[in-house]
Every structure is written in C-alpha cells, then in structure tokens.
Write an enzyme that holds these catalytic residues in place. Structure first.
Site, PDB file in Angstrom:
ATOM      1  CG  ASP A 110      -1.992   0.943   1.289  1.00 29.76           C
ATOM      2  OD1 ASP A 110      -2.430   1.351   0.194  1.00 29.76           O
ATOM      3  OD2 ASP A 110      -2.453   1.296   2.398  1.00 29.76           O
ATOM      4  CG  HIS A 111      -0.452   4.813   0.190  1.00 25.35           C
ATOM      5  ND1 HIS A 111      -0.894   5.806  -0.647  1.00 25.35           N
ATOM      6  CD2 HIS A 111      -1.542   4.388   0.875  1.00 25.35           C
ATOM      7  CE1 HIS A 111      -2.201   5.981  -0.476  1.00 25.35           C
ATOM      8  NE2 HIS A 111      -2.621   5.128   0.441  1.00 25.35           N
ATOM      9  CD  GLU A 136      -3.415   8.126  -4.696  1.00 23.37           C
ATOM     10  OE1 GLU A 136      -3.108   7.108  -4.046  1.00 23.37           O
ATOM     11  OE2 GLU A 136      -3.868   9.160  -4.179  1.00 23.37           O
ATOM     12  CB  ALA A 178     -13.053   3.321   0.875  1.00 20.90           C
ATOM     13  CB  SER A 179     -12.652   3.538   6.890  1.00 17.57           C
ATOM     14  OG  SER A 179     -11.743   2.461   6.977  1.00 17.57           O
ATOM     15  CG  ASN A 196      -7.157   0.709  -0.488  1.00 17.79           C
ATOM     16  OD1 ASN A 196      -7.416  -0.254  -1.203  1.00 17.79           O
ATOM     17  ND2 ASN A 196      -6.053   1.417  -0.614  1.00 17.79           N
ATOM     18  CB  SER A 222      -9.908   4.280   9.498  1.00 23.80           C
ATOM     19  OG  SER A 222      -8.870   5.114   9.039  1.00 23.80           O
TER      20      SER A 222
HETATM   21  P1  13P Z   1      -9.108   4.496   5.522  1.00 23.66           P
HETATM   22  O1  13P Z   1      -8.287   5.390   6.393  1.00 23.66           O
HETATM   23  O2  13P Z   1     -10.378   5.168   5.101  1.00 23.66           O
HETATM   24  O3  13P Z   1      -9.357   3.173   6.131  1.00 23.66           O
HETATM   25  O4  13P Z   1      -8.275   4.255   4.155  1.00 23.66           O
HETATM   26  C1  13P Z   1      -7.254   3.296   4.104  1.00 23.66           C
HETATM   27  C2  13P Z   1      -6.474   3.360   2.848  1.00 23.66           C
HETATM   28  O5  13P Z   1      -6.811   3.999   1.874  1.00 23.66           O
HETATM   29  C3  13P Z   1      -5.213   2.589   2.821  1.00 23.66           C
HETATM   30  O6  13P Z   1      -4.482   2.831   1.658  1.00 23.66           O
HETATM   31  O1  G3H Z   2      -3.235   4.880   3.637  1.00 30.09           O
HETATM   32  C1  G3H Z   2      -2.535   4.541   4.557  1.00 30.09           C
HETATM   33  C2  G3H Z   2      -2.893   3.347   5.360  1.00 30.09           C
HETATM   34  O2  G3H Z   2      -3.980   3.615   6.194  1.00 30.09           O
HETATM   35  C3  G3H Z   2      -1.695   2.806   6.088  1.00 30.09           C
HETATM   36  O3  G3H Z   2      -1.311   3.664   7.099  1.00 30.09           O
HETATM   37  O4  G3H Z   2       1.143   4.080   6.826  1.00 30.09           O
HETATM   38  O5  G3H Z   2       0.028   4.260   9.074  1.00 30.09           O
HETATM   39  O6  G3H Z   2       0.379   2.022   7.990  1.00 30.09           O
HETATM   40  P1  G3H Z   2       0.151   3.506   7.782  1.00 30.09           P
HETATM   41 ZN    ZN Z   3      -4.560   4.778   0.884  1.00 23.14          ZN
END
Ligand code: 13P
Ligand code: G3H
Ligand code: ZN
Length: 310
Positions: free
Chosen positions: A83-84, A135, A214-215, A255, A258
């Site tokens: 992720d990211h 992205e 998207a939480s 995703n 949260s």
């Molecule tokens: P939330 O903070 O809405 O759960 O998003 C998580 C997310 O996009 C992780 O890449």
């Molecule tokens: O978008 C980010 C995710 O919620 C992951 O967060 O870098 O604190 O693990 P983190």
């Molecule tokens: Zn994200």
C-alpha cells in the site's frame, strides 16, 4: 486458488459489479481475522501492508503471515499488496519478497514525472509476475480548508487518467473523488464525485479503479471507543451505500484500514475497563479479532458485495 495477483479477481469484480476489499494489517491477529472471515464468507480479498506496516512487523513476518493464510486455507483467493509504495526501491523489495501486487503512489509528483516513475515500477513488476496500482489526483483531507476550485483541482482529471493508464501500463488506478484517509473524512454530508468515476470508466472501459480512504467509520465503534475512555467525537466515514454504488460501477478495490483500527481499539478499550485485573493478552486480542470479524462481514456483504464470489 491461493496467493495470486489481482488480475482475475478484478476482471470478475468488474464484470459482476462488486469490489474486492483491501484490508491493511500490521500484525497476526488482524490477518487471522480478515482471512478467516473472508473464508467463512467465501470472498476473495487483498491483504495490504504499508511501508510502515512492513517496518513494524518486519518483511519476513509479513511474508510468513501470507504463507500462513495459504497453509490454513488452500482455497483462499487473495493477493498480497504493498500500500502506498513511495519509490521504486520499496516496490522492488516487495516484488522480490513475494508480494503479488504493489502500489506506486506518485500522486504528489507532476503528471509527467508520475508517469515516468510509475512506468519504471510497472516494467519491473510485470517482468517478475506482479501487478501495479498507480495513483492520480490528491485525496482530500478534512482539515484542508479548500475552496471549491481548489477542491476541484485535487480530484482526478479523467483525461489525465486515460493518458496515465495508457502510457504507464498500470493494472489498476486509484483516483480521487472525495474520499480521504483516516476517521475524520467529512465535516458535513458525505459526498463522492461519482460523475468523475463515470467519466473515467467511459474513457477506460473495463479498467479497474481503486478507492482509497474508504472506511465507513461505524457509529457503534465511535460510541464504544468514546464510552471506554477514547476520543473520537466528530469522526465520519463513507456510508456503505455510497461504496456499494461505486463498487457496482468501475471500482474493483476498496481500501479499509481505519475501520479495522477502530474495531481493535474499541474491543481492547472495553476489555481493559471491564477486566482491569486481566493481564493475559489473549483475553483482549481475542475480542479484538471478533470485533474485526464483525467489520469484515459487514464490508463483504453490504459495502463490497463480495460474499460468495471466491
Ligand atoms: P481508511 O483510512 O479510510 O481506512 O483508508 C485506508 C487506505 O486507503 C489505505 O491505503
Ligand atoms: O493509507 C494509509 C494506510 O492507512 C496505512 O497507514 O502508513 O500508518 O500504515 P500507515
Ligand atoms: Zn490509501
């Protein structure tokens, strides 16, 4: 079956009008809860780890946890995703370690540079059997007091999305349509620019789109956290109905981090207050797993529409 790329999952999700849940994890209990709940629901899923999650758990543990999911349930249909990823090196390290999918997040760069850097990751990942999420556009933060034209500038431009996908060869694309990371997403009414999603889909038929941030930030979890000493007043997420709508369109990956953090925190806080004499971690990590299960079931059934699709 087993650990795989997102290619087939996304093709089926696009066709079937549902989305795959991409759940962030940092530890074993979260992985167990996601994987076992998805198995019960017969749903495909994505386990995703950020760079900070990999730093927290250690790469060897992240990989071992994914292998453990396969060992416990050979029928599981899932991907392991970065992720990211912020540079080529972290994306390469994950592909080399066995991730089946990586995100290169070049959204902070100007378009040309984002294209150039993303393509470098795509070339490497594709040569090694992995897929890539790019992205384009900036996710809003609720703290950003932006006026309407500044807000418009943050949303993904559909024409740029079309060019980005064609020139980079990415397998999926995260776009900005009004979601944001964290538990405080909207000051007023929750609103997503589904018109932008529609235009992106028109320009890129059949191409999988990803929604970050998207939480849903469920009210019962805010209440439980607050009732047991937490402070989450004013938290607000994306309603499940809006996610379901997006999932019925071109969004194939949603995703969620949260909501899982909140479920774990709510359960642990409750347990600490109600059982102050306990010091056996299993007695609060067990309820935390159960609370995460409730979140994952709700997502799979009501927001993603992915139950029964594995
Ligand atoms: P939330 O903070 O809405 O759960 O998003 C998580 C997310 O996009 C992780 O890449
Ligand atoms: O978008 C980010 C995710 O919620 C992951 O967060 O870098 O604190 O693990 P983190
Ligand atoms: Zn994200």
């Amino acid at each position: 079956m087993g650990l795989q790329t997102t290619k087939e999952m996304f093709a089926k999700a696009y066709e079937g009008g549902y989305a795959i849940g991409a759940f962030n994890f940092n530890n074993m209990e979260v992985v167990q809860s996601i994987a076992r709940t998805a198995a019960e629901e017969k749903a495909p899923f994505i386990l995703q780890a950020s760079a900070s999650a990999i730093k927290f758990a250690g790469m060897a543990y992240v990989i071992a946890l994914a292998k453990a999911v396969e060992a416990e349930n050979p029928d599981a249909v899932f991907a392991l995703h970065l992720d990211h990823g912020e540079d080529f090196e972290i994306c390469k390290a994950c592909v080399d370690a066995g991730f089946t999918s990586v995100m290169f997040d070049g959204s902070k760069y100007p378009l040309e540079e984002n294209i150039r850097r993303t393509k470098e990751v795509v070339d490497y990942a594709h040569a090694h059997g992995a897929v890539v999420e790019g992205e384009l556009g900036r996710l809003a933060g609720v703290e950003d007091d932006v006026n309407v034209s500044a807000e418009d500038a943050m949303y993904t431009d559909p024409a740029e999305a079309e060019r980005f996908v064609k020139e980079t060869g990415v397998d999926s694309l995260a776009i900005a349509i009004g979601t944001s990371h964290g538990a405080f997403k909207f000051k007023g009414e929750a609103r997503l620019r589904l018109d932008i999603l529609e235009e992106v889909a028109r320009r890129l038929p059949g191409f999988p789109i990803v929604l970050h941030g998207a939480s849903s930030v469920p009210g019962y979890l805010i209440d439980q956290i607050n009732a047991y000493g937490g402070q989450m007043d004013g938290a607000k997420g994306v309603p499940a109905e809006l996610l379901r709508k997006a999932a019925s369109m071109a969004v194939c990956k949603i995703n969620i981090d949260s909501d899982i953090r909140m479920a774990m925190t709510a359960a642990v806080r409750k347990s600490f207050v109600e059982s102050p004499a306990n010091f056996d971690p299993r007695k609060y990590m067990g309820p935390a797993r159960d609370e995460i299960r409730n979140v994952v079931i709700d997502k799979l059934r009501n927001a993603l529409g992915a139950s029964g699709k594995a």
